[in-house]
Design a protein around this motif. Structure first.
Motif, PDB file in Angstrom:
ATOM      1  N   SER A   1       0.862  -1.173   0.000  1.00 35.32           N
ATOM      2  CA  SER A   1       0.000   0.000   0.000  1.00 35.32           C
ATOM      3  C   SER A   1       0.902   1.227   0.000  1.00 35.32           C
ATOM      4  O   SER A   1       1.771   1.363   0.865  1.00 35.32           O
ATOM      5  CB  SER A   1      -0.902   0.003   1.245  1.00 35.32           C
ATOM      6  OG  SER A   1      -1.758   1.125   1.234  1.00 35.32           O
ATOM      7  N   SER A   2       0.719   2.099  -0.982  1.00 31.94           N
ATOM      8  CA  SER A   2       1.621   3.240  -1.113  1.00 31.94           C
ATOM      9  C   SER A   2       0.869   4.458  -1.622  1.00 31.94           C
ATOM     10  O   SER A   2      -0.280   4.365  -2.065  1.00 31.94           O
ATOM     11  CB  SER A   2       2.766   2.906  -2.078  1.00 31.94           C
ATOM     12  OG  SER A   2       2.256   2.650  -3.380  1.00 31.94           O
TER      13      SER A   2
ATOM     14  N   VAL B   1      -8.059   3.097   2.827  1.00 30.51           N
ATOM     15  CA  VAL B   1      -7.126   3.346   1.729  1.00 30.51           C
ATOM     16  C   VAL B   1      -7.584   4.544   0.903  1.00 30.51           C
ATOM     17  O   VAL B   1      -6.789   5.404   0.516  1.00 30.51           O
ATOM     18  CB  VAL B   1      -7.008   2.093   0.836  1.00 30.51           C
ATOM     19  CG1 VAL B   1      -6.248   2.403  -0.444  1.00 30.51           C
ATOM     20  CG2 VAL B   1      -6.313   0.965   1.596  1.00 30.51           C
ATOM     21  N   GLU B   2      -8.890   4.605   0.651  1.00 32.36           N
ATOM     22  CA  GLU B   2      -9.439   5.713  -0.138  1.00 32.36           C
ATOM     23  C   GLU B   2      -9.251   7.039   0.585  1.00 32.36           C
ATOM     24  O   GLU B   2      -8.844   8.041  -0.008  1.00 32.36           O
ATOM     25  CB  GLU B   2     -10.920   5.468  -0.409  1.00 32.36           C
ATOM     26  CG  GLU B   2     -11.586   6.580  -1.210  1.00 32.36           C
ATOM     27  CD  GLU B   2     -13.065   6.330  -1.428  1.00 32.36           C
ATOM     28  OE1 GLU B   2     -13.688   7.136  -2.145  1.00 32.36           O
ATOM     29  OE2 GLU B   2     -13.593   5.348  -0.881  1.00 32.36           O
ATOM     30  N   LEU B   3      -9.538   7.050   1.889  1.00 27.21           N
ATOM     31  CA  LEU B   3      -9.415   8.278   2.673  1.00 27.21           C
ATOM     32  C   LEU B   3      -7.974   8.774   2.683  1.00 27.21           C
ATOM     33  O   LEU B   3      -7.712   9.976   2.611  1.00 27.21           O
ATOM     34  CB  LEU B   3      -9.904   8.031   4.102  1.00 27.21           C
ATOM     35  CG  LEU B   3      -9.979   9.249   5.022  1.00 27.21           C
ATOM     36  CD1 LEU B   3     -10.989  10.263   4.487  1.00 27.21           C
ATOM     37  CD2 LEU B   3     -10.361   8.824   6.435  1.00 27.21           C
ATOM     38  N   ALA B   4      -7.022   7.844   2.764  1.00 32.54           N
ATOM     39  CA  ALA B   4      -5.604   8.203   2.798  1.00 32.54           C
ATOM     40  C   ALA B   4      -5.008   8.377   1.404  1.00 32.54           C
ATOM     41  O   ALA B   4      -3.825   8.686   1.273  1.00 32.54           O
ATOM     42  CB  ALA B   4      -4.816   7.132   3.553  1.00 32.54           C
ATOM     43  N   ARG B   5      -5.817   8.141   0.356  1.00 32.18           N
ATOM     44  CA  ARG B   5      -5.365   8.248  -1.037  1.00 32.18           C
ATOM     45  C   ARG B   5      -4.188   7.319  -1.323  1.00 32.18           C
ATOM     46  O   ARG B   5      -3.170   7.710  -1.891  1.00 32.18           O
ATOM     47  CB  ARG B   5      -5.014   9.698  -1.384  1.00 32.18           C
ATOM     48  CG  ARG B   5      -6.224  10.627  -1.345  1.00 32.18           C
ATOM     49  CD  ARG B   5      -5.868  12.044  -1.714  1.00 32.18           C
ATOM     50  NE  ARG B   5      -7.052  12.887  -1.757  1.00 32.18           N
ATOM     51  CZ  ARG B   5      -7.832  13.052  -2.822  1.00 32.18           C
ATOM     52  NH1 ARG B   5      -7.547  12.418  -3.940  1.00 32.18           N
ATOM     53  NH2 ARG B   5      -8.887  13.834  -2.772  1.00 32.18           N
ATOM     54  N   GLU B   6      -4.351   6.070  -0.914  1.00 38.56           N
ATOM     55  CA  GLU B   6      -3.332   5.054  -1.152  1.00 38.56           C
ATOM     56  C   GLU B   6      -3.749   4.160  -2.319  1.00 38.56           C
ATOM     57  O   GLU B   6      -4.929   4.045  -2.638  1.00 38.56           O
ATOM     58  CB  GLU B   6      -3.134   4.187   0.099  1.00 38.56           C
ATOM     59  CG  GLU B   6      -2.677   4.956   1.328  1.00 38.56           C
ATOM     60  CD  GLU B   6      -2.703   4.109   2.582  1.00 38.56           C
ATOM     61  OE1 GLU B   6      -2.669   2.857   2.454  1.00 38.56           O
ATOM     62  OE2 GLU B   6      -2.776   4.667   3.687  1.00 38.56           O
ATOM     63  N   THR B   7      -2.753   3.522  -2.913  1.00 42.80           N
ATOM     64  CA  THR B   7      -2.984   2.527  -3.950  1.00 42.80           C
ATOM     65  C   THR B   7      -2.375   1.214  -3.487  1.00 42.80           C
ATOM     66  O   THR B   7      -1.268   1.202  -2.944  1.00 42.80           O
ATOM     67  CB  THR B   7      -2.342   2.953  -5.285  1.00 42.80           C
ATOM     68  OG1 THR B   7      -2.958   4.164  -5.733  1.00 42.80           O
ATOM     69  CG2 THR B   7      -2.529   1.878  -6.343  1.00 42.80           C
TER      70      THR B   7
END
Length: 235
Positions: free
Chosen positions: A58-59, A84-90
């Protein structure tokens, strides 16, 4: 002072948690090839993913193109896509990955959720928070060797003893030096130098995708590794 917990106890706790996850029903199995995107923060379908096998990362990428590794997800870990969406991770697969996908009930409180799944999700959130706190301390207050050694010890402990090589003190690792560098805030050149120093110093060796601890106890003391921080009790 380092808090020590027996390897047997850690292994038992980890195995029990994984067993409870493997007994969950109603999930949809999905597979991903190395390099394939498992979840992008612009995806509009919230879901909960439990890794059945493989490694994922996750980055997030900064505006200047710099990648920051937030977390390496391993067998048994949960990926909460709303977080993940809230933190804008892929999230991408680092190896062949199989996940079990469940609907995200955290965004839909009216959903009928089994108590077992609910407890597992809460426990996994606690685990990730503990790892993130330790990761922050790792980058902010440890030197290059300590950061790298701490990360590799964490991965080894989370993975547990090798099932293919029972007497081997180490693990198969698909990470590149760039992956490690992006996780601990160091350049690839710096990571190469640190790994060489640890090999020469008799601490560990990382060659051909294999991490081998040459003196795990010494490395644990040197980097002040406390293996209990990612093993909270089940709720």
């Amino acid at each position: 002072m380092i808090t020590q917990v027996s390897t047997g106890r850690l292994q038992a706790l980890s195995s029990d948690v994984y067993r409870q996850k493997s007994e969950l029903t109603g999930g949809i199995p999905r597979t991903y090839a190395p390099g394939e995107t498992i979840y992008d923060y612009e995806d509009d379908t919230p879901r909960l993913l439990f890794l059945v096998s493989g490694w994922a990362v996750s980055s997030k990428v900064l505006p200047n193109g710099t990648r920051i590794v937030i977390e390496f997800a391993l067998r048994g870990d949960m990926i909460s896509t709303p977080s993940v969406e809230l933190a804008r991770e892929t999230v991408q697969a680092l190896s062949q990955v199989t996940v079990m996908e469940f609907p995200d009930f955290t965004s839909h409180t009216s959903m009928d959720v089994s108590p077992r799944l609910y407890r597992l999700v809460l426990t996994e959130m606690m685990r990730r928070q503990a790892r993130m706190s330790e990761r922050l301390a790792n980058i902010g207050r440890r030197d290059a060797l300590e950061r790298t050694g701490h990360l590799l010890l964490e991965l080894a402990t989370r993975l547990g003893p090798s099932r293919l090589r029972p007497n081997f003190d180490g693990f198969e690792c698909p990470l590149t030096q760039a992956d490690i560098g992006d996780a601990v805030g160091l350049s690839t050149v710096h990571i190469n130098r640190v790994l060489r120093d640890m090999r020469v110093g008799g601490l560990l060796s990382f060659r051909n995708g294999i991490v081998e601890f040459l003196d795990r106890h010494k490395l644990t003391e040197l980097v002040d590794f406390d293996e209990t921080y990612f093993m909270p009790h089940m709720i």
